[in-house]
Design an enzyme around this catalytic site. Sequence first.
Site, PDB file in Angstrom:
ATOM      1  N   SER A 214     -10.082  -0.634   6.764  1.00 28.31           N
ATOM      2  CA  SER A 214      -9.445  -0.414   5.457  1.00 28.31           C
ATOM      3  C   SER A 214      -8.709  -1.609   4.887  1.00 28.31           C
ATOM      4  O   SER A 214      -8.280  -1.578   3.732  1.00 28.31           O
ATOM      5  CB  SER A 214      -8.482   0.773   5.527  1.00 28.31           C
ATOM      6  OG  SER A 214      -9.190   1.989   5.474  1.00 28.31           O
TER       7      SER A 214
ATOM      8  N   SER B 238      -9.843   1.775   2.569  1.00 27.06           N
ATOM      9  CA  SER B 238      -8.954   2.532   1.731  1.00 27.06           C
ATOM     10  C   SER B 238      -7.890   1.711   0.991  1.00 27.06           C
ATOM     11  O   SER B 238      -7.310   2.187   0.019  1.00 27.06           O
ATOM     12  CB  SER B 238      -8.250   3.580   2.586  1.00 27.06           C
ATOM     13  OG  SER B 238      -7.406   2.956   3.540  1.00 27.06           O
TER      14      SER B 238
ATOM     15  N   LYS C  79       0.859  -1.192   0.000  1.00 30.32           N
ATOM     16  CA  LYS C  79       0.000   0.000   0.000  1.00 30.32           C
ATOM     17  C   LYS C  79       0.894   1.241   0.000  1.00 30.32           C
ATOM     18  O   LYS C  79       1.905   1.283   0.714  1.00 30.32           O
ATOM     19  CB  LYS C  79      -0.896  -0.015   1.245  1.00 30.32           C
ATOM     20  CG  LYS C  79      -1.988   1.069   1.260  1.00 30.32           C
ATOM     21  CD  LYS C  79      -2.895   0.907   2.496  1.00 30.32           C
ATOM     22  CE  LYS C  79      -4.021   1.923   2.539  1.00 30.32           C
ATOM     23  NZ  LYS C  79      -4.891   1.747   3.728  1.00 30.32           N
TER      24      LYS C  79
END
Lengths: 490, 517
Positions: A183, A159, A84
């Site tokens: 997330s 996210s 990420k």
Amino acid sequence: MSEITTSGPSDSALEIAAAVRAGERSAVEVVDAHLAQIEAHEPAVHAFNVVMAEQARAAAADIDARVAAGEDPGPLAGVPVALKDNMCTNGVPTTCSSKMLDGWKPPYDATAVERVRAAGAIAIGKTNLDEFAMGSSTENSAFGATKNPHDLNAVPGGSSGGSAAAVAAGFAPLALGSDTGGSIRQPAALCGVVGLKPSYGAVSRYGLIAFASSLDQIGPFTRTVADTAALYDAISGHDGRDSTSIPEPMEATVPHLDDGVAGLRVGIISELFSGELASGFEPEVLAQTRAAADALAAAGATVDEVSVPSTIYGLSAYYLIAPAEASSNLARYDGVRYGHREDGAANTGGMMTASRTAGFGSEVKRRIMLGTYALSAGYYDAFYGKAQRVRTLIINDFDRAYADYDVLLSPTSPCVAFPFGAKSDPLTMYLNDVATIPSNLAGHPAISVPFGAGRDGLPVGVQILAPMLKEADLIRVSAVLENAAQESAA
Amino acid sequence: MSDTIKPAGNSTDDVGVLDADGQPISSTQLGEWSLSSDIPREETTLSGDWEMVIGLEVHAELSTNTKMFSPATNHFGGEPNTNVHPVCLGLPGTLPVVNGKAVELSIRLGLALNCTVQRCVFARKNYFYPDMPKDYQISQYDRPLNINGWLELPSGYRVRVERAHMEEDTGKSTHVGDSGRIHDAGYSLVDYNRAGVPLLEIVSHPDVRGPEEAKAYVAELQQILIATEVSDGKFEEGSLRVDANISVRPAGSSELRTRCEVKNVNSLRSLGRAIQYEAQRHVDLYESGDKPVQETRHWDEEGGRTRPGRSKEQAEDYRYFADPDLVPVDPSPEWIEEIQASLPALPRERRAALVELGATVDAAVIAVDRGLDSLAVGAIEAGADAARVLSHVANNLAVEGAASLDSDRFAELVKMETGGDLTATQAKTVLAELLVSDKSASDIAAALGFEAMDTSELEGLVDRLIADHAEEWDRFVNGDDRERGKMQGFFTGQIMKATKGQADGKVVNQILSARRG
């Protein structure tokens, strides 16, 4: 419905690592196969901000050389891992999908990144996210939304949508995401992969660009439960660079994959299943959750409903605590030292204001304003102070539930993947996190495991929750659900 | 202030500070301190019937190897932005880790200030400023490490210490442009070498009543910081910084009126001047029917005045909250005990030891301030006269390396002097040599050909001087005390000139007194 079929590499991380360690497959060949899949489908999915093709090939060659020299490069040898883009990677742009950090290259690696590399995994790219991890659809990225590989017209969740999509699309068997209010688990559910949020303090946050420090936690995305166990075991453990890192040794989860659930006490959280809050959940999601509970009962667990009353206040508490911490964590992006700077202001204060106005997107600004307000003199006790007390209530409620149950069960997300733009109202979007937030507030571990399909045949995820540092219990339950889901699909 | 100084020799248990020629130094040269049962306080230096109410915030940089939360070196100076690390630069993703040594030193000072040491929490103080890498400062707010202590001034008065908490320092901005001020600077440069240096902020109650008392408080605190090796206490390097919260009120009242915080005070002298200026400004405002507004003001050393700080459009709100990146620090009772046991003798105790040996408080203050108290104690215990020992400490030993002088060699010198083998002036010369050579005082005196003049020779000289200066002699015999003192100085000076300093000042004074009859 347009869909990326997993025509690309579908081997699990553990299968790949076993072959590479045995010298049966070269890491370079593994990396090339995944880069080919990325080349074919990344334009449609947009899972990555950066694909690290050259670095990945070089790292793979190094792994192959070590195998040839008789060394063991580690339990994840030669396995591509997507990171990420809020985890610092030395010399590789780390942007948080924000214009604010566009092009910024950290001079150091996050601890979790160091650890996956030390286990032999190969960083293959940095994945897209909602700006500074604020969002549940990856639509808040400054660099464009990521598409759900199961339906390119639907969001991947967020996210960590880029990491979830990368694993679902076969771009990498492993990915790391971060989970502040869901997330990891929510995009895992929407993309049909496994996603684990470890106990707060189990995985070092050093090098994870902070959203809400008391809630953020790094965790794995994989296609199999066994891979999640292996990746969690590789990244967890104490780190002296993170003061909130738990000093006690952490139990390895891989040895518990086949423990089964006989005699395990499972509680379905009634507020998130049969209560008023759950009345807005998609019926298919609730039906799959019931089916998962039945599968566990069939495997020998005892299953009941249990009330965890304060979970219904989690969302409100979360949307005070997380923005409050974010308002402070994001203050450093002021244009002075790094990141976006607007020229032309008359003085330093003006430059800071102009840089922040231009560098942050609207959701980030909304949360900074919320948080600034919540911490203001005169409002602190009514908002931030009260939210922290709710947090204590939630922990106490969970403790009571865990006196009678080993693990708890709920849907991960109220719905399956939804179309782009469907939840443009922030409050509707925030409701997506209602089932995942309580674990972050309590600091407890929780996992989302794919279990069947819901509306339009899209994947459903069920969530299992456990007390602090009981990741091994999450893994053994997930393994049973994974088997049951495969059997019912077959 | 009361007369604390008596001529030497009047009392054996009250040894004053003497000058090079054995004359007492006036108390005002040393600051207005005294020791008495009711602890006299500084008298107001304000016009009208007003008194000052002063609270002091002292920031001390801790003497650690690394910074408060970062592995970067804690070192003054260096090329800009070289003592830095991703953590103290606040780079995205970095996290603070508490420096255990900084906690230990903070506890050390807390114990030296008689504080309660408690489980404490770090808090973020949020405000935007370019020299602060994270745009918040990690400090302590509602749970500081040290609380409820006190600091005893040499006068015996105790100023209450509200708290002494840990925090991190900021960087330094340089504004490049015509004025050097931020408002019309062409551009600004920031050096983060200082960012993250561990600080201890020591906050007093508003117990201080005047500039001299404020200076005494800060001087005493500085001594304690140095003695405990918590900080090097250097004003000139910014490792010691003082902010003064100043208000005034009608004398004797207990109200607390609007205060102003005065910053940019870089020396003890500035502190005294700034307080006097600011307090008088408040008095003038009240007396003209106006009143001060609560604000931060900066001391302008050159202009001798305070000026308002940068204007604030709105009230400051630092939005304090517990730093979620850090866990509370909970020092164990065993650790606190261990630190307590390792504390050296504090300045207060060292002064008391000297007073016990016959020194006045004023003399003891000077000896301890200069770090020469153990030398003085050693020499006195070796049999040297306390008054002469302390006179040398006050007048002739304010030099580098004096503290390492061997007390036995020093004692020998003083004994030669009091035994009449050396005059005061000769003793001073020998003392200077003692500091740079390994020879004994007697060897140095012999090598220099020093021997005291005998008394009859001096008597002849004095008689000739009296004959040559009849008018001065008349003023000596018949003048008031002041006149007599002046003329005594004149005759002593002439004798010293004639004998090239070989005469013993004490003997000269005795002869003068005898001749006066």
